[in-house]
Design a protein around this motif. Sequence first.
Motif, mmCIF file in Angstrom:
data_model
loop_
_atom_site.group_PDB
_atom_site.id
_atom_site.type_symbol
_atom_site.label_atom_id
_atom_site.label_comp_id
_atom_site.label_asym_id
_atom_site.label_seq_id
_atom_site.Cartn_x
_atom_site.Cartn_y
_atom_site.Cartn_z
ATOM 1 N N ASP A 39 -34.893 5.067 29.835
ATOM 2 C CA ASP A 39 -35.631 3.876 29.415
ATOM 3 C C ASP A 39 -36.385 3.286 30.597
ATOM 4 O OD1 ASP A 39 -34.632 4.120 26.864
ATOM 5 O OD2 ASP A 39 -32.962 2.726 27.191
ATOM 6 N N VAL A 75 -54.155 10.245 20.427
ATOM 7 C CA VAL A 75 -52.765 10.083 20.009
ATOM 8 C C VAL A 75 -52.412 10.945 18.810
ATOM 9 C CG1 VAL A 75 -51.044 8.450 19.210
ATOM 10 C CG2 VAL A 75 -52.649 7.775 21.004
ATOM 11 N N HIS A 101 -45.530 5.438 24.742
ATOM 12 C CA HIS A 101 -45.161 6.465 23.767
ATOM 13 C C HIS A 101 -45.759 7.826 24.104
ATOM 14 C CE1 HIS A 101 -43.231 3.497 21.272
ATOM 15 N NE2 HIS A 101 -44.334 2.761 21.244
ATOM 16 N N ASP A 137 -43.432 10.740 24.744
ATOM 17 C CA ASP A 137 -42.719 11.402 23.654
ATOM 18 C C ASP A 137 -43.293 12.773 23.333
ATOM 19 O OD1 ASP A 137 -41.236 9.094 23.524
ATOM 20 O OD2 ASP A 137 -42.371 8.253 21.835
ATOM 21 N N SER A 153 -50.159 4.381 26.893
ATOM 22 C CA SER A 153 -49.073 3.823 26.095
ATOM 23 C C SER A 153 -47.783 4.489 26.525
ATOM 24 C CB SER A 153 -49.315 4.070 24.602
ATOM 25 O OG SER A 153 -48.127 3.845 23.856
#
Length: 273
Positions: free
Chosen positions: A119, A179, A47, A50, A45
């Motif tokens: 990004d 996660v 994410h 992060d 993912s």
Amino acid sequence: MTTGDTADTAGPATAQDTAVAAAEAAAAALPAVTPLTVGPAQPGSAHVADAFAGGAVAALDGVPGAIVVLIGEELVGALAGSPLGELDLSAAVQPALDAAARALGAHARTATTLDLTADGGLAAAVGGDFTTVPLIGAGIAAAVLVPQATLAGAKEPLRDEPAPAAEPEPAGLTDQPFVPAFGAAPGSLPPQRGLEMLHGVDMEVTVELGRTRMTVRDLLALTPGAVLELDRAAGSPADLLVNGRLVARGEVVVVDEDFGLRVTEIVDAAATA
């Protein structure tokens, strides 16, 4: 199957097995105070970035795609705060990328540092769907990301170098979701450690006999046999530089027909600051 036949229960390796094998190889080569173990492979993912402070990517030769290694704040901070000055993150992670590539039957090209704040930076690096494998020390220390295209094209591991031994997996690790582990409370993060984090980092070491300054005209006029006068007297000690920073001096010696340096003085860091 008749009585007495033995079934082969191992079966062919899956894409997740291949990703875990690459992560095991990377874990053995990544600088870390706490030995790293491999968690369960999961679908990737965007994410995932992060949870980490930095990362590096290397394209592959022999297998399509690339490999990404993400690292936590602990190692990023150790590299940035080294007594020798800020060390290059991609160079520190290169051995782990090389090891992971060999486990996939490929060779890793020169690594480049990822900007995790940009990004689409991670998406551009992996180029599509990928598998994530966490590397666990005192918490989630790093992660290996392998694109699905790379897993599909993986070959037999290269045997030109010994494969790193895999660390034993802690009991119950495969039952832990990947996660949620990134969301651990700040108080549970391991404390910052010192120079031992850098024990596995490769650095460029240079021996300098002396220096001189030349005009472009004189430089272009150089021919074979030309002699350059350096700013150091004959017999003076040579400088030992690590990543361009003076750390020691010594005398030039010959060892088995190769030049070497016998260190005679360690330079105080405060004197070179």
